[in-house]
Write a protein that holds these residues in place. Structure first.
Motif, PDB file in Angstrom:
ATOM      1  N   TRP A 156      98.684  39.621  42.952  1.00 40.86           N
ATOM      2  CA  TRP A 156      97.725  38.520  43.098  1.00 40.86           C
ATOM      3  C   TRP A 156      96.831  38.708  44.329  1.00 40.86           C
ATOM      4  O   TRP A 156      95.668  38.288  44.340  1.00 40.86           O
ATOM      5  CB  TRP A 156      98.459  37.188  43.175  1.00 40.86           C
ATOM      6  CG  TRP A 156      98.930  36.748  41.821  1.00 40.86           C
ATOM      7  CD1 TRP A 156     100.181  36.862  41.303  1.00 40.86           C
ATOM      8  CD2 TRP A 156      98.123  36.150  40.801  1.00 40.86           C
ATOM      9  NE1 TRP A 156     100.231  36.376  40.026  1.00 40.86           N
ATOM     10  CE2 TRP A 156      98.969  35.919  39.685  1.00 40.86           C
ATOM     11  CE3 TRP A 156      96.798  35.787  40.700  1.00 40.86           C
ATOM     12  CZ2 TRP A 156      98.516  35.358  38.506  1.00 40.86           C
ATOM     13  CZ3 TRP A 156      96.338  35.216  39.524  1.00 40.86           C
ATOM     14  CH2 TRP A 156      97.192  35.003  38.453  1.00 40.86           C
ATOM     15  N   GLY A 157      97.391  39.339  45.370  1.00 36.52           N
ATOM     16  CA  GLY A 157      96.566  39.628  46.542  1.00 36.52           C
ATOM     17  C   GLY A 157      95.435  40.595  46.223  1.00 36.52           C
ATOM     18  O   GLY A 157      94.276  40.374  46.594  1.00 36.52           O
ATOM     19  N   TRP A 158      95.788  41.677  45.521  1.00 31.35           N
ATOM     20  CA  TRP A 158      94.750  42.631  45.120  1.00 31.35           C
ATOM     21  C   TRP A 158      93.766  42.001  44.134  1.00 31.35           C
ATOM     22  O   TRP A 158      92.568  42.319  44.144  1.00 31.35           O
ATOM     23  CB  TRP A 158      95.393  43.870  44.501  1.00 31.35           C
ATOM     24  CG  TRP A 158      95.891  44.834  45.537  1.00 31.35           C
ATOM     25  CD1 TRP A 158      97.180  45.108  45.861  1.00 31.35           C
ATOM     26  CD2 TRP A 158      95.086  45.630  46.394  1.00 31.35           C
ATOM     27  NE1 TRP A 158      97.252  46.036  46.869  1.00 31.35           N
ATOM     28  CE2 TRP A 158      95.960  46.377  47.210  1.00 31.35           C
ATOM     29  CE3 TRP A 158      93.720  45.791  46.560  1.00 31.35           C
ATOM     30  CZ2 TRP A 158      95.501  47.264  48.174  1.00 31.35           C
ATOM     31  CZ3 TRP A 158      93.260  46.687  47.524  1.00 31.35           C
ATOM     32  CH2 TRP A 158      94.132  47.410  48.307  1.00 31.35           C
ATOM     33  N   THR A 159      94.301  41.098  43.285  1.00 33.70           N
ATOM     34  CA  THR A 159      93.392  40.389  42.380  1.00 33.70           C
ATOM     35  C   THR A 159      92.371  39.557  43.157  1.00 33.70           C
ATOM     36  O   THR A 159      91.169  39.537  42.840  1.00 33.70           O
ATOM     37  CB  THR A 159      94.198  39.478  41.443  1.00 33.70           C
ATOM     38  OG1 THR A 159      95.121  40.276  40.689  1.00 33.70           O
ATOM     39  CG2 THR A 159      93.286  38.723  40.489  1.00 33.70           C
ATOM     40  N   ALA A 160      92.866  38.858  44.208  1.00 32.01           N
ATOM     41  CA  ALA A 160      91.955  38.057  45.029  1.00 32.01           C
ATOM     42  C   ALA A 160      90.953  38.947  45.759  1.00 32.01           C
ATOM     43  O   ALA A 160      89.769  38.609  45.866  1.00 32.01           O
ATOM     44  CB  ALA A 160      92.756  37.227  46.030  1.00 32.01           C
ATOM     45  N   VAL A 161      91.424  40.101  46.254  1.00 39.12           N
ATOM     46  CA  VAL A 161      90.514  41.014  46.954  1.00 39.12           C
ATOM     47  C   VAL A 161      89.430  41.530  46.004  1.00 39.12           C
ATOM     48  O   VAL A 161      88.236  41.593  46.349  1.00 39.12           O
ATOM     49  CB  VAL A 161      91.309  42.191  47.573  1.00 39.12           C
ATOM     50  CG1 VAL A 161      90.364  43.272  48.082  1.00 39.12           C
ATOM     51  CG2 VAL A 161      92.181  41.675  48.710  1.00 39.12           C
ATOM     52  N   ILE A 162      89.868  41.915  44.792  1.00 40.16           N
ATOM     53  CA  ILE A 162      88.890  42.409  43.809  1.00 40.16           C
ATOM     54  C   ILE A 162      87.896  41.315  43.448  1.00 40.16           C
ATOM     55  O   ILE A 162      86.689  41.554  43.331  1.00 40.16           O
ATOM     56  CB  ILE A 162      89.631  42.925  42.560  1.00 40.16           C
ATOM     57  CG1 ILE A 162      90.443  44.182  42.908  1.00 40.16           C
ATOM     58  CG2 ILE A 162      88.645  43.231  41.439  1.00 40.16           C
ATOM     59  CD1 ILE A 162      91.345  44.656  41.788  1.00 40.16           C
ATOM     60  N   ALA A 164      87.034  38.686  45.313  1.00 41.25           N
ATOM     61  CA  ALA A 164      86.139  38.445  46.448  1.00 41.25           C
ATOM     62  C   ALA A 164      85.107  39.556  46.579  1.00 41.25           C
ATOM     63  O   ALA A 164      83.924  39.296  46.859  1.00 41.25           O
ATOM     64  CB  ALA A 164      86.951  38.312  47.730  1.00 41.25           C
ATOM     65  N   ALA A 165      85.565  40.818  46.378  1.00 41.87           N
ATOM     66  CA  ALA A 165      84.612  41.927  46.456  1.00 41.87           C
ATOM     67  C   ALA A 165      83.562  41.826  45.350  1.00 41.87           C
ATOM     68  O   ALA A 165      82.373  42.092  45.576  1.00 41.87           O
ATOM     69  CB  ALA A 165      85.364  43.250  46.349  1.00 41.87           C
ATOM     70  N   THR A 168      81.176  39.058  46.326  1.00 36.45           N
ATOM     71  CA  THR A 168      80.290  39.511  47.409  1.00 36.45           C
ATOM     72  C   THR A 168      79.213  40.438  46.881  1.00 36.45           C
ATOM     73  O   THR A 168      78.028  40.307  47.220  1.00 36.45           O
ATOM     74  CB  THR A 168      81.111  40.215  48.496  1.00 36.45           C
ATOM     75  OG1 THR A 168      82.123  39.323  48.988  1.00 36.45           O
ATOM     76  CG2 THR A 168      80.219  40.643  49.656  1.00 36.45           C
TER      77      THR A 168
END
Length: 449
Positions: A156-162, A164-165, A168
């Motif tokens: 889920w962390g990587w999902t949030a990073v993806i 957000a990226a 952006t």
């Protein structure tokens, strides 16, 4: 436009990310849970296979103890139960013992496959030792769910990073795209506004933006160049006509003056009549030239104080009004600023006051007033003369619209053209009690200019 394009693309990207990334994360989480449970069951079956050899075949518990030690090294808790649900052997930790473990063992020994519970961060699984229908015992294995939870949190962390990226990147792309589209359009709008204000030499930039905008800018430049050529041609023609008409009229007037010097009787009367016709023709030519100039006017708006100009024009025409026995006054009003071409308001009021003074009888009244009205500067010239029939009022702003006019019949046409070319409007109303009122709505000066 930039904000709308940016928010539209951002909303579209957000929807796509939610529809694509979130289901993928949910699927990966479910697979992680399933893989963790299957791996734990596989470990439980290994211990159960070793326990079966001891419980059913009466072999030494060596292999069973080795598998229990292996489970302990992997930080798992395991316990072996016989067919009567009695604890036979276990790892040093007791997480695989207790009421929940006893319930699992009872279900396994009864031939069921109970749902493994999760308690205090540990997942318990139970497998039969031997055949499912006639087990020789049961094995319970408890494993910490922390590694599984850590991997799920990472998913889920990587999902949030993806996400957000992606957002952006969408913001940056949408802003750049919006500026690429909106900047040329804004420049094109500014150019069109300046052209409308009379800056005919203004041209749009045809280098930036989408191809459609560049073609539009090129078309606007072509139209502006043709308009500029037409306006300059008309102005030149007006100047030539003015010179060509006024010169022979002046010469004819001089000749008539010379002939009239020694004339007597009927000859003098005829010469005076000819002089009047020459004067009338000169006024008509001047009026036509004034209308033509007004029609070719493309003014640059300037800040004009309506109240000051009204007082000045009333003061300038007061001697003429006194000579004719007419009361001319300017009514009190607020300080008001309009956006008009330089000198246009003076010319408008001069024509309206001259018409009103010609229309009213002796002891008549002419009033010039102004006020702010619905975002515009309202100016009116009111008289108590004979007024104007409705049919004549409908065509009064046209050239020679009033056949009964005492002058050239071009004053109101000049007024209408000067008002409309500055973005205002003009209309005729009946004065209460009799007479005519000319009402002008002029654009208010915007301080943002």
């Amino acid at each position: 436009m930039t904000r709308r394009i940016t928010w539209t693309l951002l909303a579209l990207t957000s929807v796509l990310l939610v529809l694509a990334v979130v289901p993928l994360a949910v699927l990966m989480t479910a697979r992680e849970r399933t893989a963790f449970r299957d791996d734990q069951r596989a470990a439980t079956r290994v211990v159960a296979a070793a326990a079966e050899e001891h419980l059913s075949d009466r072999k030494p518990p060596t292999d069973m103890r080795r598998e229990l030690d292996t489970a302990a090294e992997a930080e798992d808790c395991a316990a072996v139960y016989d067919v009567s649900a009695r604890l036979v052997a276990s790892t040093p930790c007791t997480a695989a013992q207790g009421e929940e473990a006893q319930e699992l063992v009872g279900g396994v020994l009864a031939g069921h496959e109970p749902e493994p519970p999760e308690n205090e961060g540990r997942l318990l699984t139970a497998e039969p030792a031997g055949e499912v229908r006639q087990p020789a015992g049961a094995v319970v294995l408890a494993r910490s769910a922390a590694p599984r939870d850590a991997r799920i949190a990472a998913i889920w962390g990587w999902t949030a990073v993806i996400g957000a990226a992606g957002l952006t990147a969408a913001v940056l792309l949408s802003v750049r795209l919006a500026r690429w589209v909106s900047r040329p359009l804004s420049a094109l709008d500014a150019t069109a506004r300046k052209l409308g204000e009379g800056a005919l030499d203004e041209r749009a930039d045809v280098k930036g933006g989408p191809p459609e905008v560049r073609r539009l800018a090129a078309t606007l430049n072509t139209m502006a160049a043709r308009t500029q050529a037409l306006v300059h041609g008309h102005r030149t023609m007006i100047a030539d006509v003015s010179h060509q008409l006024r010169t022979p009229l002046a010469a004819l007037r001089l000749r008539l003056d010379v002939l009239g010097t020694g004339a007597r009787g009927d000859t003098a009367v005829e010469l005076d009549a000819a002089q009047e016709e020459i004067a009338r023709l000169s006024r008509m030519v001047d009026g036509l030239l004034a209308v033509a100039r007004a029609e070719q006017t493309t003014p640059l708006p300037a800040e004009v104080r309506v109240d000051e100009v009204a007082r000045e024009r009333v003061a300038a025409w007061s001697p003429v009004a006194e000579e004719r026995g007419v009361r001319l006054r300017a009514s009190e009003g607020p300080a008001l600023t309009a956006a008009l071409g330089i000198g246009h308001l003076e010319q408008i009021l001069d024509n309206l006051i001259a018409n009103a003074l010609d229309a009213v009888p002796d002891e008549g009244n002419v009033t010039v007033g102004h006020r702010r009205s619905a975002g515009s500067a309202r100016v009116w010239v009111r008289d108590d003369g004979p007024g104007m029939p409705d049919g004549v009022k409908a065509v009064a702003f046209r050239r020679f619209g009033n056949p009964e006019a005492s002058g050239s019949g071009l004053g109101l046409a000049i007024v209408h053209r000067l008002v409309t070319v500055n973005g205002g409007s003009a209309r005729l109303e009946d004065t209460p009690g009799g007479g005519l009122t000319v009402v002008l709505d002029l654009p208010v000066w915007d301080t943002a200019r």
